[in-house]
Design a protein around this motif. Structure first.
Motif, short mmCIF file in Angstrom:
data_model
loop_
_atom_site.label_atom_id
_atom_site.label_comp_id
_atom_site.label_asym_id
_atom_site.label_seq_id
_atom_site.Cartn_x
_atom_site.Cartn_y
_atom_site.Cartn_z
N ALA A 456 0.86 -1.02 0.05
CA ALA A 456 -0.15 -0.12 0.17
C ALA A 456 0.85 1.28 0.03
O ALA A 456 1.76 1.39 0.55
N GLU A 457 0.61 2.24 -0.94
CA GLU A 457 1.06 3.41 -0.85
C GLU A 457 0.71 4.33 0.16
O GLU A 457 -0.51 4.69 0.21
N ILE A 458 1.66 4.82 1.00
CA ILE A 458 1.22 5.59 2.34
C ILE A 458 1.70 7.10 1.97
O ILE A 458 2.82 7.20 1.20
N VAL A 459 1.06 7.82 2.47
CA VAL A 459 1.33 9.18 2.44
C VAL A 459 2.78 9.41 3.36
O VAL A 459 2.36 9.51 4.45
N ARG A 460 3.75 9.74 2.80
CA ARG A 460 4.98 9.80 3.47
C ARG A 460 5.18 11.21 4.11
O ARG A 460 4.79 11.97 3.58
N SER A 461 5.94 11.09 5.08
CA SER A 461 6.60 12.13 5.90
C SER A 461 7.61 12.98 5.03
O SER A 461 8.48 12.04 4.37
N PHE A 462 7.87 14.13 4.85
CA PHE A 462 8.77 14.99 4.31
C PHE A 462 9.80 15.45 5.17
O PHE A 462 10.95 16.18 4.69
N VAL A 463 9.70 15.09 6.49
CA VAL A 463 10.57 15.51 7.59
C VAL A 463 11.97 14.88 7.41
O VAL A 463 11.94 13.78 7.31
N GLY A 464 12.99 15.73 7.42
CA GLY A 464 14.46 14.86 7.28
C GLY A 464 15.36 15.74 6.53
O GLY A 464 15.15 16.87 6.25
N GLU A 465 16.69 15.27 6.46
CA GLU A 465 17.68 15.78 5.51
C GLU A 465 17.79 15.38 4.04
O GLU A 465 17.65 14.11 3.99
N PHE A 466 18.07 16.04 3.23
CA PHE A 466 18.15 15.76 1.65
C PHE A 466 19.29 16.15 0.96
O PHE A 466 19.70 17.50 1.52
N GLU A 467 20.19 15.56 0.29
CA GLU A 467 21.34 15.99 -0.45
C GLU A 467 20.96 15.80 -1.93
O GLU A 467 20.35 14.59 -2.21
N GLY A 468 21.40 16.66 -2.88
CA GLY A 468 21.22 16.45 -4.21
C GLY A 468 22.25 17.10 -5.10
O GLY A 468 22.97 17.84 -4.68
N PRO A 469 22.69 16.74 -6.27
CA PRO A 469 23.82 16.97 -7.23
C PRO A 469 23.73 18.49 -7.40
O PRO A 469 22.51 18.77 -8.04
N LEU A 470 24.89 19.02 -7.66
CA LEU A 470 25.02 20.52 -8.17
C LEU A 470 25.62 20.30 -9.44
O LEU A 470 25.45 21.14 -10.33
N ASP A 471 26.67 19.55 -9.53
CA ASP A 471 27.44 19.29 -10.90
C ASP A 471 27.61 17.61 -10.75
O ASP A 471 27.38 17.03 -9.63
N SER A 472 28.18 17.41 -11.80
CA SER A 472 28.63 16.06 -11.86
C SER A 472 30.28 15.88 -12.27
O SER A 472 30.55 15.19 -13.10
N SER A 473 31.13 16.48 -11.24
CA SER A 473 32.66 16.32 -11.69
C SER A 473 33.26 15.22 -10.76
O SER A 473 34.04 15.58 -10.08
N GLY A 474 32.52 14.09 -10.58
CA GLY A 474 33.36 12.98 -10.23
C GLY A 474 33.24 13.08 -8.53
O GLY A 474 32.30 13.52 -7.98
N VAL A 475 34.28 12.91 -8.01
CA VAL A 475 34.46 12.68 -6.64
C VAL A 475 34.54 14.03 -5.95
O VAL A 475 34.25 14.42 -4.73
N SER A 476 34.73 15.34 -6.77
CA SER A 476 34.53 16.45 -6.30
C SER A 476 33.44 17.11 -6.60
O SER A 476 33.09 18.43 -6.49
N ALA A 477 32.29 16.38 -6.83
CA ALA A 477 30.90 16.91 -7.23
C ALA A 477 30.47 17.82 -5.79
O ALA A 477 30.61 17.20 -4.57
N LYS A 478 29.91 18.85 -6.39
CA LYS A 478 29.25 19.53 -5.14
C LYS A 478 27.95 19.14 -4.74
O LYS A 478 27.14 18.82 -5.77
N LEU A 479 27.31 19.35 -3.75
CA LEU A 479 25.98 19.01 -3.29
C LEU A 479 25.20 19.96 -2.86
O LEU A 479 25.65 21.08 -2.28
#
Length: 577
Positions: A456-479
């Motif tokens: 069953a698909e539950i209405v999920r909580s949005f509370v928490g910490e999240f990270e996402g890509p700023l660029d794709s420069s390998g190991v030095s990628a900024k978030l």
């Protein structure tokens, strides 16, 4: 012989002519009977309004339901909700009005919806088509002085062939305002990105709007150019920010859009998925034409509940009879916490809910036995159980007498529960929202809280910490990084939105952390957004939670910064830490 044969032929022709005439009468009667006045049934109707000035259509869903008044000497009354949505059916841009007075002429099938507090006025006829009621008539939008035609079909579980054919032309529906529009400004290739977030307003948007979308939504946007000396040559899918808009006003009924920013206000006319804008600056005066990229019109789709609670034989026993003046046996059966799930028929998701019921006695007349009363409070959670964040809806006390239209509601609540069955340990009903309309069915049991199936698909909580890509420069990628916090919610929510706060940084570890002062989450559509403000300019970041608990968000360029790079208006995955 010849004369007799001629007479037979004449008689035959007359008989065939008579039969044909009778057949025409029967066909005419059948056709009339198919569109004859019909009973106005409770339930859902869906269709559209066609606006008089433009002939554009807006999707409409209406629900009719009974509510019984507190005074038991009065009959239950028919109420209705009417929801208008842009972009077809069941999108995140909607306008809903509740009608507490439904006037219906049973003899002639005439329906009138006209509450003074509402912007919408309807006069229509209820007709029978293929055995099902359909509503056809006129609609008037007071604040915009716009007339239109209303056409609604009754939602039934009969085979598709027995339903009224809607013949809905997707190209005639007004699309979502939110999205990306590409075009040109007198020879310069340009893009206009618009964002809408329900319940958020910026300094350039009035708190009280007269009508249409901007009454309920914050609007922000930005105009970008494909080639600009400020950014140089950019790869496909990237643009150079030229102007930003921190607010707006959109009247979909009239096709008028105003975009407001720090330096000026610009105006656009909206016709279908096309915008024509006049942009006026000291050194940049252009007439621009934009067309929405990949507009999608959602069909009318309503999901049926698949997962049901399984109450025990004891829980399904009838409630004890009231025995004034003590009512102790009935009081013990009603008292307690009932837990279960609301099924959202639009998103096909389930939301955990608890109903706390406290019975008490009330004596209106000292010479009469005590009257049984209940006070109840609902908590709607984000997640599978009681440990997750929640909002509270406190219903006003009412006499406990189950009859058609028995409803738990209150003057300061958005949601209300229409109870259809109340047993010793089991409650069944329907959840409605004044701001959203009908949400779906409710099933609750008393005792051990039920567990939702894994599928069953539950209405999920949005509370928490999240990270996402700023660029794709390998190991030095900024978030990029953000964190959502869930503050204590007020106990008198007059709408259904959940407010939140938090923090964010555009470049983790390199840029300062900023505060998220205002954010909103719509639990009935799953869409959330928050305001990003900088140096008096503002914009939104918006998106939703996916099935893995990650955030799918659009991160806009810094507001008010000319020459900043901007990507196409597409969401990215921000993984939960």
């Amino acid at each position: 012989m010849t004369n007799v044969g001629s007479m037979n032929i004449i008689r035959k022709e007359k008989k065939e002519g008579c039969d044909f005439f009778i057949l025409l009468i029967l066909i005419g009667f059948f056709i009339q009977s198919q569109a004859f006045s019909a009973e106005l049934k409770q339930g859902r109707y869906f269709g559209f309004i066609e606006l008089g000035p433009t002939k554009d259509k807006i999707a409409v869903v209406s629900d009719f339901y009974l509510q019984s008044p507190e005074d038991l000497k009065l009959f239950p009354a028919l109420h209705a909700t009417l929801k208008l949505t842009l972009g077809g059916f069941n999108t995140h841009e909607y306008i809903t009005e509740t009608f507490n007075t439904v006037r219906y002429d049973f003899e002639n099938g005439i329906l009138a919806l006209n509450d003074p507090k509402n912007d919408i006025v309807i006069t229509a006829e209820v007709k029978s088509i293929n055995g099902n009621p359909n509503i056809e008539g006129d609609i008037f939008l007071r604040s915009s002085a716009v007339f239109g035609k209303l056409s609604l079909a009754y939602e039934t579980d009969e085979p598709e062939g027995d339903r009224m054919e809607r013949n809905l032309d997707a190209s005639s529906f007004i699309p979502l305002l939110d999205g990306q529009y590409e075009g040109n400004c007198q020879g310069e290739r340009a893009v206009l990105q618009l964002q809408t977030v329900r319940g958020l307003k910026t300094v350039w948007q009035a708190e009280e709007e007269a009508s249409s979308l901007s009454q309920y939504y914050g609007i922000s946007g930005r105009l970008g150019l494909e080639n600009s000396i400020m950014c140089g040559d950019l790869p496909k899918g990237m643009w150079c920010t030229y102007f930003t808009y921190g607010g707006g006003s959109y009247n979909a009924y009239q096709g008028k859009l105003q975009l407001k920013g720090p330096s000026a206000t610009d105006e656009c006319t909206v016709q279908g998925d096309t915008l024509k804008c006049q942009i006026r600056r000291r050194d940049w005066n252009k007439d621009c034409t934009f067309k929405k990229t990949a507009p999608q019109i959602k069909d009318a789709k309503f999901y049926t509940r698949r997962f049901h609670l399984s109450p025990t034989t004891e829980q399904l026993k009838d409630l004890p009879l009231a025995k004034p003046p003590e009512n102790s046996e009935l009081s013990n059966a009603v008292r307690g916490i009932f837990a279960g799930y609301v099924h959202n028929e639009i998103t096909n998701s389930y939301q955990y809910i608890q109903l706390n019921v406290i019975p008490f006695s009330f004596t209106e007349n000292p010479h009469n036995p005590n009257q049984m009363m209940i006070s109840s409070t609902a908590t709607l959670h984000l997640g599978k159980d009681i440990s997750s964040p929640f909002i509270t809806q406190m219903f006003e006390p009412r006499s406990f007498y189950i009859r058609p239209g028995f409803t738990l509601n209150g003057p300061n609540t958005d949601t209300f529960i229409n109870i259809s069955q109340w047993k010793k340990g089991f409650i069944r009903g329907d959840l409605y929202s004044h701001a959203f309309g009908r949400v779906g069915t409710v099933q609750l049991i008393k005792g051990t809280p039920p567990a939702a199936p894994e599928e069953a698909e539950i209405v999920r909580s949005f509370v928490g910490e999240f990270e996402g890509p700023l660029d794709s420069s390998g190991v030095s990628a900024k978030l990029r990084w953000f964190r959502f916090l869930f503050p204590v919610q007020p106990n008198d929510l007059t709408d259904h939105l959940i407010r939140f706060s938090g923090s964010y940084t555009p470049v983790l570890g390199l840029a300062p952390v900023h505060t998220i002062d205002r954010g909103t989450f719509d639990p009935f559509t799953g869409v959330l957004g928050w305001i990003i403000e900088k140096d008096g300019a503002a914009t939104f970041s918006n998106g939703s939670m996916d099935k893995n608990g990650n955030a799918q968000m659009y991160w806009p360029p810094a507001p008010g910064v000319f020459g900043a790079y901007m990507n196409d208006y597409e969401t990215e995955t921000f993984r939960r830490k």
